[in-house]
Write an enzyme that holds these catalytic residues in place. Structure first.
Site, PDB file in Angstrom:
ATOM      1  CB  ILE A 138      48.775  39.920  48.546  1.00 11.29           C
ATOM      2  CG1 ILE A 138      49.542  38.593  48.747  1.00 11.29           C
ATOM      3  CG2 ILE A 138      49.353  40.995  49.456  1.00 11.29           C
ATOM      4  CD1 ILE A 138      51.041  38.682  48.375  1.00 11.29           C
ATOM      5  CB  SER A 139      45.802  36.003  51.532  1.00 11.12           C
ATOM      6  OG  SER A 139      44.695  35.848  50.689  1.00 11.12           O
TER       7      SER A 139
END
Ligand code: SAH
Length: 229
Positions: free
Chosen positions: A70-71
């Site tokens: 997940i960024s």
């Protein structure tokens, strides 16, 4: 009643953590209050596996399985800020936005607040399925996720006001440029696994693009082909 109290306490602690995260992002230079508000309203813990959910509101990327992440919230906020600059939802809204690399769906959730609809492509089938569930849990409805290779663009002819790539590739695929409306904007991390920079592209006219190189970043690679499981 006990259950309600416990859930309420947990929700409250997530809310406090989100406020702290928004403050951190503001201190790191995110200036658009609309973006900070979107961070405040997006339950990032719903997009992360149980084992990491206690760290959901730290400003860092986290594993989501399948060797993907997940960024980092700062990067999500920054990319969103760049794409919505000059767009006001009521007066000059972004219409269709395309994302390449759905992952868990968090970036899609954030950008969905600023456009009529977000279209997102993910090459790993179980991630695409999970992202749909995550977005539904977060109460988001204006999205369409497809299991498909994003380097080929949206699988049926369509034009977008904005395109956001959340995986890195040496050069922006030509198909993506073609699928951009005139006046549209595209943001993509370009480079290899050692060195990447965020490239911002504006489509001025057919076959006329303006490119600006922004910050150094580190994303997982954009790969060709689809993966079933
Ligand atoms: N957008 C995510 C981050 C995703 S990480 C977030 O909100 O946190 C990048 C994702 O891009 C991975 O899930 C990876 O599987 C996907 N990806 C890589 N190459 C792709 C391609 N060609 N088409 C579609 N998705 C791709």
């Amino acid at each position: 009643m006990e259950n309600f109290k416990t859930n309420y306490k947990i929700e409250l602690s997530y809310e406090r953590a989100r406020t702290a995260l928004a403050e951190t992002l503001a201190s790191k230079g995110i200036a658009d209050v609309r973006v900070l508000e979107a961070i405040l309203k997006t339950p990032r813990h719903l997009f992360i596996d149980g084992a990491f959910s206690s760290r959901a509101y730290e400003d860092m990327s986290l594993p989501i399985g399948y060797r993907q992440t997940i960024s980092q919230p700062y990067v999500v906020a920054k990319m969103t800020e760049i794409l919505i600059k000059g767009n006001i939802l009521e007066k000059k809204p972004l219409g269709a936005v395309l994302e390449i690399g759905t992952g868990c769906g968090y970036q899609a959730a954030v950008i969905s607040r600023f456009c009529r609809k977000v279209f997102s492509l993910e090459r790993i089938k179980p991630l695409a399925e999970r992202a749909k569930e995550n977005l539904k849990k977060a109460g988001i409805k204006n999205f369409l996720i497809r299991w498909s290779d994003g380097t080929l663009g949206w699988p049926v002819p369509k034009k977008f006001d904005a395109i956001i790539c959340t995986a890195a590739i040496p050069e922006i695929p030509a198909t993506l440029k073609t699928q951009l409306n005139i006046g549209g904007k595209l943001i993509c991390p370009c480079g290899d696994q050692n060195k990447q920079s965020l490239v911002f592209l504006e489509k001025l006219a057919k076959d006329n693009y303006k490119e600006t190189i922004l910050d150094s970043v580190l994303f997982v690679p954009m790969l060709s082909g689809k993966i079933q499981d």
